[in-house]
Design an enzyme around this catalytic site. Structure first.
Site, PDB file in Angstrom:
ATOM      1  N   HIS A 150      12.930 -13.199  -5.179  1.00 56.06           N
ATOM      2  CA  HIS A 150      12.555 -11.887  -4.645  1.00 56.06           C
ATOM      3  C   HIS A 150      11.501 -11.213  -5.520  1.00 56.06           C
ATOM      4  O   HIS A 150      11.641 -10.055  -5.929  1.00 56.06           O
ATOM      5  CB  HIS A 150      13.792 -10.987  -4.514  1.00 56.06           C
ATOM      6  CG  HIS A 150      13.628  -9.930  -3.454  1.00 56.06           C
ATOM      7  ND1 HIS A 150      14.646  -9.530  -2.625  1.00 56.06           N
ATOM      8  CD2 HIS A 150      12.558  -9.179  -3.084  1.00 56.06           C
ATOM      9  CE1 HIS A 150      14.229  -8.571  -1.808  1.00 56.06           C
ATOM     10  NE2 HIS A 150      12.962  -8.354  -2.066  1.00 56.06           N
ATOM     11  N   ILE A 151      10.421 -11.953  -5.792  1.00 53.47           N
ATOM     12  CA  ILE A 151       9.369 -11.417  -6.645  1.00 53.47           C
ATOM     13  C   ILE A 151       8.036 -11.289  -5.908  1.00 53.47           C
ATOM     14  O   ILE A 151       7.010 -11.001  -6.525  1.00 53.47           O
ATOM     15  CB  ILE A 151       9.193 -12.285  -7.915  1.00 53.47           C
ATOM     16  CG1 ILE A 151       9.057 -13.784  -7.583  1.00 53.47           C
ATOM     17  CG2 ILE A 151      10.347 -12.087  -8.859  1.00 53.47           C
ATOM     18  CD1 ILE A 151       7.692 -14.233  -7.207  1.00 53.47           C
ATOM     19  N   GLU A 203      21.792 -12.291  -2.222  1.00 51.68           N
ATOM     20  CA  GLU A 203      21.054 -12.246  -3.482  1.00 51.68           C
ATOM     21  C   GLU A 203      21.916 -11.610  -4.565  1.00 51.68           C
ATOM     22  O   GLU A 203      22.643 -10.653  -4.291  1.00 51.68           O
ATOM     23  CB  GLU A 203      19.758 -11.456  -3.315  1.00 51.68           C
ATOM     24  CG  GLU A 203      18.777 -12.100  -2.328  1.00 51.68           C
ATOM     25  CD  GLU A 203      17.454 -11.339  -2.229  1.00 51.68           C
ATOM     26  OE1 GLU A 203      17.253 -10.358  -2.991  1.00 51.68           O
ATOM     27  OE2 GLU A 203      16.619 -11.715  -1.400  1.00 51.68           O
ATOM     28  N   ASP A 223      11.211 -16.318  -0.569  1.00 49.56           N
ATOM     29  CA  ASP A 223      11.327 -15.370  -1.677  1.00 49.56           C
ATOM     30  C   ASP A 223      12.544 -14.469  -1.536  1.00 49.56           C
ATOM     31  O   ASP A 223      12.931 -13.797  -2.492  1.00 49.56           O
ATOM     32  CB  ASP A 223      10.059 -14.510  -1.749  1.00 49.56           C
ATOM     33  CG  ASP A 223      10.053 -13.565  -2.934  1.00 49.56           C
ATOM     34  OD1 ASP A 223      10.274 -14.046  -4.063  1.00 49.56           O
ATOM     35  OD2 ASP A 223       9.830 -12.361  -2.736  1.00 49.56           O
ATOM     36  N   ILE A 267       1.474  -4.593   5.088  1.00 47.47           N
ATOM     37  CA  ILE A 267       1.429  -5.803   4.262  1.00 47.47           C
ATOM     38  C   ILE A 267       0.822  -6.957   5.053  1.00 47.47           C
ATOM     39  O   ILE A 267       0.010  -7.728   4.535  1.00 47.47           O
ATOM     40  CB  ILE A 267       2.832  -6.160   3.743  1.00 47.47           C
ATOM     41  CG1 ILE A 267       3.317  -5.091   2.763  1.00 47.47           C
ATOM     42  CG2 ILE A 267       2.825  -7.530   3.075  1.00 47.47           C
ATOM     43  CD1 ILE A 267       4.747  -5.272   2.303  1.00 47.47           C
ATOM     44  N   ALA A 298       9.807 -11.278   3.409  1.00 52.61           N
ATOM     45  CA  ALA A 298      10.209 -10.029   4.055  1.00 52.61           C
ATOM     46  C   ALA A 298      11.658  -9.696   3.694  1.00 52.61           C
ATOM     47  O   ALA A 298      11.925  -9.014   2.703  1.00 52.61           O
ATOM     48  CB  ALA A 298      10.024 -10.136   5.562  1.00 52.61           C
ATOM     49  N   ASP A 306       3.432  -8.284  17.341  1.00 53.32           N
ATOM     50  CA  ASP A 306       4.143  -7.056  16.978  1.00 53.32           C
ATOM     51  C   ASP A 306       4.185  -6.134  18.182  1.00 53.32           C
ATOM     52  O   ASP A 306       3.202  -5.458  18.495  1.00 53.32           O
ATOM     53  CB  ASP A 306       3.472  -6.348  15.800  1.00 53.32           C
ATOM     54  CG  ASP A 306       4.372  -5.273  15.186  1.00 53.32           C
ATOM     55  OD1 ASP A 306       5.143  -4.644  15.946  1.00 53.32           O
ATOM     56  OD2 ASP A 306       4.320  -5.073  13.959  1.00 53.32           O
ATOM     57  N   GLY A 357       6.776  -8.990  -4.115  1.00 52.61           N
ATOM     58  CA  GLY A 357       6.137  -7.688  -4.291  1.00 52.61           C
ATOM     59  C   GLY A 357       6.095  -7.222  -5.729  1.00 52.61           C
ATOM     60  O   GLY A 357       5.712  -6.082  -5.999  1.00 52.61           O
TER      61      GLY A 357
END
Length: 309
Positions: free
Chosen positions: A282-283, A261, A256, A152, A231, A171, A285
């Protein structure tokens, strides 16, 4: 017929593709009714979930026949993978199916927060003309810092570079020989925090990443930085983020995902009065297109696993 339980929203075409060959219980209320789910799971061979359904020890203990878990997405922190492995329960995330949706969410949020023009609607409706007040910034030439450089993040990098952004990433799990580094400049976490104009998080929630963004790391960020988290909620200390927004250390944020939640009213009220903030449920994706892809991939994974048995 083998039984499949689907506890959260799924594209109806994908659901219908399973119905002729399996006994399908598609009930979105099951995610909020654990007692009912415990009863239904006892004779189920497969379960398909998103992120709200907790496929943890209690549910798995009741699922005596379960052999397959389909995940409508990629995050796995709501699934006890260790128990699944010990029971030979196959777990299938929809890897890659929502990469574009999340990447577009990140870049769109960065554009909105840098330009600041999204703040104008209410003032314009009231007859105001806040032209100079809303003079924001261009995205071209800004440094996007990606914490985590998986699929992603790489798609986010591709879109951002097309808009003229410079991109760096941190990373430690990506080999220095990986060709992906041709897309982005590798930096240490300290270097990224201090130099990025926009920081986007792309890491799973683990004990090591919990509250990765906290008061200490925020203090080391460039003043006025934009922070985007699509994430996992626990990666960000929400109270520290709010303090950073109020102080101006953080110039804007798009959140997000949340530690708890759905976001409850008392928790949501903490964000009142903060204008340089985008909150979404949480939208990141979830688009019409990604839902079709994620649902189709998951349905096919579950079908193949059950038929192979």
């Amino acid at each position: 017929m083998k039984k499949i339980i689907i506890t959260e929203f799924m594209d109806q075409v994908a659901v219908d593709s399973l119905s002729p060959d399996f006994s399908v219980l598609y009930d979105e209320t099951l995610a909020d009714n654990p007692d009912t789910l415990l009863k239904e799971i006892r004779d189920a061979d497969a379960i398909i979930v998103r992120n709200r359904t907790q496929v943890k020890r209690e549910l798995l203990a009741a699922a005596e026949k379960l052999t397959v878990v389909g995940r409508l997405g990629v995050g796995m922190d709501n699934i006890d993978q260790e128990v699944c492995r010990s029971r030979n329960i196959a777990v299938f995330p929809a890897t890659g199916a929502n990469d574009a949706a999340v990447a577009e969410y990140v870049v769109t949020s960065a554009l909105m927060l840098l330009r600041r023009s999204y703040l104008s609607a209410e003032k314009m409706k009231a007859g105001q003309w806040p032209r100079t007040e809303l003079m924001g910034n261009e995205i071209g030439g800004k440094l996007l810092g990606l914490i985590g450089f998986g699929a992603i993040a790489r798609e986010t990098c591709r879109i951002a570079k097309a808009l003229g952004m410079n991109v760096a990433a941190y990373d430690p799990f990506v080999s220095s020989e990986d060709p992906a580094w041709e897309m982005a400049r590798p930096l240490s976490l300290e270097e990224l925090l201090s130099s990025a104009d926009v920081i986007s998080l792309h890491v799973p929630l683990t004990p090591e990443t919990r509250h990765l963004v906290n008061s200490e790391t925020i203090a080391r960020m460039k003043e006025g930085v934009i922070v985007v988290n699509a994430a996992r909620g626990g990666v960000v200390d929400e109270n520290a983020l709010l303090d950073g927004l109020k102080s101006g250390r953080i110039g804007g944020a798009a959140i997000d995902v949340f530690e708890t939640e759905p976001l409850e009213a008392d928790s949501g009220r903490r964000f009142e009065g903060i204008t340089n903030l985008i909150l979404t449920p949480h939208i990141g994706g979830v688009t019409i297109e990604s839902n079709v892809r994620v649902s189709a991939v998951t349905a096919e994974n579950v079908r193949k696993a059950l038929e192979a048995e």
